[in-house]
Structures are given as structure tokens and as C-alpha cells.
Design a protein around this motif. Structure first.
Motif, PDB file in Angstrom:
ATOM      1  N   LEU A  70       0.764  -1.114   0.047  1.00 29.08           N
ATOM      2  CA  LEU A  70      -0.022  -0.003   0.167  1.00 29.08           C
ATOM      3  C   LEU A  70       0.808   1.307   0.028  1.00 29.08           C
ATOM      4  N   ILE A  71       1.840   1.131   0.562  1.00 26.01           N
ATOM      5  CA  ILE A  71       2.936   2.232   0.830  1.00 26.01           C
ATOM      6  C   ILE A  71       4.060   2.274  -0.386  1.00 26.01           C
ATOM      7  N   ALA A  72       4.651   0.962  -0.628  1.00 23.97           N
ATOM      8  CA  ALA A  72       5.534   0.781  -1.452  1.00 23.97           C
ATOM      9  C   ALA A  72       5.358   0.905  -2.974  1.00 23.97           C
ATOM     10  N   ASN A  73       4.227   0.572  -3.326  1.00 20.09           N
ATOM     11  CA  ASN A  73       4.002   0.671  -4.647  1.00 20.09           C
ATOM     12  C   ASN A  73       4.133   1.876  -5.441  1.00 20.09           C
ATOM     13  N   SER A  74       3.596   2.751  -4.699  1.00 24.96           N
ATOM     14  CA  SER A  74       3.992   4.231  -5.377  1.00 24.96           C
ATOM     15  C   SER A  74       5.192   4.661  -4.994  1.00 24.96           C
ATOM     16  N   ILE A  75       5.938   4.437  -4.144  1.00 22.90           N
ATOM     17  CA  ILE A  75       7.138   4.805  -4.000  1.00 22.90           C
ATOM     18  C   ILE A  75       8.155   4.348  -4.937  1.00 22.90           C
ATOM     19  N   LEU A  76       7.946   2.954  -5.300  1.00 23.77           N
ATOM     20  CA  LEU A  76       8.838   2.298  -6.191  1.00 23.77           C
ATOM     21  C   LEU A  76       8.109   2.518  -7.716  1.00 23.77           C
ATOM     22  N   GLY A  77       7.093   3.302  -8.003  1.00 27.01           N
ATOM     23  CA  GLY A  77       6.615   3.795  -9.201  1.00 27.01           C
ATOM     24  C   GLY A  77       6.014   2.694  -9.879  1.00 27.01           C
ATOM     25  N   ARG A  78       5.410   1.593  -8.934  1.00 25.31           N
ATOM     26  CA  ARG A  78       4.568   0.430  -9.629  1.00 25.31           C
ATOM     27  C   ARG A  78       3.142   0.896  -9.806  1.00 25.31           C
ATOM     28  N   SER A  79       2.718   1.796  -9.145  1.00 23.23           N
ATOM     29  CA  SER A  79       1.462   2.247  -9.239  1.00 23.23           C
ATOM     30  C   SER A  79       1.212   3.601  -8.788  1.00 23.23           C
ATOM     31  N   PRO A  80       0.226   4.378  -9.474  1.00 20.43           N
ATOM     32  CA  PRO A  80      -0.053   5.661  -9.161  1.00 20.43           C
ATOM     33  C   PRO A  80      -0.825   5.699  -7.906  1.00 20.43           C
ATOM     34  N   ILE A  81      -1.446   4.815  -7.331  1.00 17.00           N
ATOM     35  CA  ILE A  81      -2.452   4.783  -6.205  1.00 17.00           C
ATOM     36  C   ILE A  81      -1.706   4.885  -4.951  1.00 17.00           C
ATOM     37  N   THR A  82      -1.812   5.909  -4.000  1.00 18.73           N
ATOM     38  CA  THR A  82      -1.344   5.987  -2.888  1.00 18.73           C
ATOM     39  C   THR A  82      -2.415   5.636  -1.574  1.00 18.73           C
ATOM     40  N   TYR A  83      -1.941   5.590  -0.294  1.00 18.95           N
ATOM     41  CA  TYR A  83      -2.766   5.336   0.658  1.00 18.95           C
ATOM     42  C   TYR A  83      -3.780   6.364   1.023  1.00 18.95           C
ATOM     43  N   GLU A  84      -3.413   7.502   0.408  1.00 21.12           N
ATOM     44  CA  GLU A  84      -4.250   8.804   0.739  1.00 21.12           C
ATOM     45  C   GLU A  84      -5.686   8.447  -0.207  1.00 21.12           C
ATOM     46  N   GLU A  85      -5.815   7.474  -0.958  1.00 28.41           N
ATOM     47  CA  GLU A  85      -6.942   7.417  -1.853  1.00 28.41           C
ATOM     48  C   GLU A  85      -7.991   6.361  -1.215  1.00 28.41           C
ATOM     49  N   PHE A  86      -7.644   5.773   0.009  1.00 25.82           N
ATOM     50  CA  PHE A  86      -8.668   4.955   0.674  1.00 25.82           C
ATOM     51  C   PHE A  86      -8.752   5.698   2.098  1.00 25.82           C
ATOM     52  N   THR A  87      -9.939   5.048   2.502  1.00 26.41           N
ATOM     53  CA  THR A  87     -10.407   5.333   4.088  1.00 26.41           C
ATOM     54  C   THR A  87      -9.729   4.402   5.124  1.00 26.41           C
ATOM     55  N   PRO A  88      -8.691   4.839   5.812  1.00 26.24           N
ATOM     56  CA  PRO A  88      -7.966   3.938   6.940  1.00 26.24           C
ATOM     57  C   PRO A  88      -9.165   3.717   7.854  1.00 26.24           C
TER      58      PRO A  88
END
Length: 320
Positions: free
Chosen positions: A93-111
Motif C-alpha cells: 500500500l505504501i511501497a507501490n507508489s514509492i517504487l513507481g509500480r502504481s499511481p495509487i497511494t494510501y491517501e486514496e482509501f479510508t483508513p
């Protein structure tokens, strides 16, 4: 939904605000194939939510493997405003956007909540010529690409981070590490048992049955101190002179756009599950450490984890 907005929403969501209930079947989404620790968590959460009469019996676990959880995260994010979906999440959830694997970040969800964490265990096939943890480290120092590692759910996961941290602390050239990603830890175990991968790195609960059957040997655990009971004879990496401590956290998110009442329902529902005796007994049996946080605290955890994970990736020289 941005982090500041999420925090404001959660801060304004007291239990008294709850009026919405899950009267339709819920999908508990998870980004791995059936089997392994993440799938186990999703099924445990689903079953206890049903047991506590919080969601309908017809609710399901929906396995969406692929892209190191990217497929599942994209699927859940597409259901904006729909409270009948929750997802079990971990490091990607955190790593994918940092590594450029996905544009989706944790901010796009309700924790919703943080659940628990599990320390990473390194194991080999019982007849492996890797004698122990010290032997593994020496082989990697001599020839980093001579040993292959199974890391479930994709590169950039906490399993991968455990290998990187261990190798980095041991003075191994990280650019030459040989890691193989699988869709679940169970697939990685199968590959290791079949002799296709040298070392499997995942949680104790995923590996213990194969140790008990005599098929796997444990080399070390990336924990601050030895784990209890059946794991008490397994040394930590610190005991072997390598300062590697890595734990896999598990959390729950929902799509963005939920109302205050819907967010309150899920916050209270998951809290109720984590307070049940069944949950506490399972955590103790499976070497899981309770790190429960509510939705607001989880939002802050994700922000802190993004900062620390970015620093780790930079320090280890890992790029996408």
C-alpha cells in the motif's frame, strides 16, 4: 481523499454517529492468491466479522493477486463511496507508489485500522547445503547472486525488505541479490520445497507446518528477540551479528468517499473483532503481535510509514 481530509473525517466520527450497517454481503479484498499469511488474515477477519454478527454470512474473501497487490488496490479504489468493500493491506500500500509500480497511494482509501505485525523468518529446504544463518551470510558475501530468495506478493513487499535489510546489514552488494516474486507465500514455499528457490522469507505461521513435517529448516528470524514456544530455538539475525529486524504489518482500509456513519461502522466493527477472545487466541498461537490502531491513528501510521520506507529504499539503493 487527502490525508488531512481523512484525519478530519475520522476525528469527527464518534461511535454515536453510527447508523449505517452492513446489511448486504461484503467483499474482503486481498491482493494475494489463496494460501499464505495475507489470505489467512483476510479469512480470519471475514469469519470473525460474521461470527460477531457484523456482516452477512454471504460475505466473501475476494482474492485479487497481481502486481504486488496493485491489482487489488486498483479494484478497491474503483468502488469509491461503496462501504461494502474493505481490503486487507500491508507494505505494498505504501511501497507501490514509492517504487513507481502504481499511481495509487494510501491517501486514496479510508483508513480503518491497524491489526498486528509478524516478524520475517528465513528458511531453507531440509536437505539444503546452506547449513545455517551464518553460512547463508558468508555465501552472500562471497557471491551475492549464488543464493535465490522467494519474496511473496512482489518486489518491494516487507518480505523483500527483510532480504534487503539483512543483506545490507551484512555488507552484501544489494545490486546482485537474486529475488523471485510469487503471488503468495504459499507459492514461494512450494518453489522452495521443489528446489527452485534456495531461501523462502515469510512469516512463522506460513512456515511452521513445513518445519514440523521435516520439509523445511529455519535459519533465523528478523525479530528483536527470539519468538516463544515452537520458535524459541530459532536465532535472531542480531544473535548472528546482523542487525536486521523486520515485521510485516497488516491493516484494513475501505474505498474513499465513505460517509461518517459508514466509516464509524467499520471502525467499530474491526475494533470489536480485535477485542474478541478468538482474535486474541489466534494472535498468540500464530506469533502475531497486536498493534491495533483506530482509523485516525492508522492514517498517521501510513504517513509515517511512507516517510520511513522512502528513507529505507534510498539508503539501500533500491530503485524501480
Amino acid at each position: 481523499m487527502k490525508a488531512a481530509t481523512v484525519l478530519a473525517l475520522l476525528a469527527a466520527t464518534p461511535a454515536a454517529a453510527q447508523s449505517w450497517t452492513a446489511d448486504r454481503p461484503v467483499e474482503v479484498v486481498v491482493g494475494v492468491s489463496p494460501g499464505g499469511s495475507m489470505d489467512f488474515t483476510a479469512r480470519l477477519v471475514r469469519d470473525l466479522l460474521v461470527q460477531e454478527d457484523l456482516i452477512p454470512e454471504a460475505s466473501i474473501v475476494n482474492n485479487k493477486p497481481g502486481g504486488g497487490h496493485a491489482v487489488a488496490l486498483a479494484y478497491t479504489s474503483q468502488h469509491e463511496g461503496n462501504p461494502n468493500y474493505i481490503q486487507i493491506v500491508n507494505t505494498p500500500l505504501i511501497a507501490n507508489s514509492i517504487l513507481g509500480r502504481s499511481p495509487i497511494t494510501y491517501e486514496e482509501f479510508t483508513p480503518i485500522a491497524m491489526l498486528f505485525e509478524e516478524n520475517m523468518v528465513f528458511a531453507v529446504r531440509a536437505d539444503s547445503d546452506i547449513a545455517d544463518g551464518e553460512d547463508l551470510v558468508q555465501r552472500m558475501r562471497d557471491a551475492p547472486d549464488s543464493v535465490s530468495f522467494s519474496v511473496s506478493s512482489g518486489l518491494g513487499t516487507v518480505n523483500h525488505a527483510a532480504v534487503m535489510q539483512m543483506a545490507g546489514e551484512a555488507g552484501v552488494d544489494l545490486t546482485k541479490l537474486k529475488t523471485v516474486a510469487f503471488n503468495s507465500s504459499s507459492e514461494g514455499v512450494t518453489a522452495t520445497l521443489g528446489g527452485h528457490v534456495d531461501v523462502v522469507v515469510t512469516t512463522a505461521r506460513s512456515l511452521l507446518p513445513f518445519r514440523e513435517s521435516g520439509d523445511l529448516r529455519f535459519l533465523a528470524v528478523a525479530a528483536p528477540e527470539r519468538l516463544p514456544d515452537a520458535m524459541s530455538d530459532v536465532p535472531t539475525w542480531r544473535e548472528l551479528g546482523v542487525d536486521a529486524v523486520v515485521a510485516a504489518w497488516r491493516g484494513v482500509v475501505a474505498p474513499s468517499g465513505l460517509t461518517e456513519e459508514q466509516a464509524a461502522f467499520w471502525s467499530n466493527a474491526v475494533r470489536q473483532v480485535t477485542e474478541s477472545e478468538s482474535w486474541k487466541e489466534t494472535l498468540a498461537e500464530e506469533f502475531m503481535v497486536d498493534i491495533y490502531r483506530d482509523g485516525q491513528e492508522t492514517a498517521q501510521f501510513f504517513a509515517d510509514e511512507t516517510e520511513s520506507y522512502s528513507a529505507m529504499i534510498e539508503a539501500l539503493g533500491v530503485t524501480h
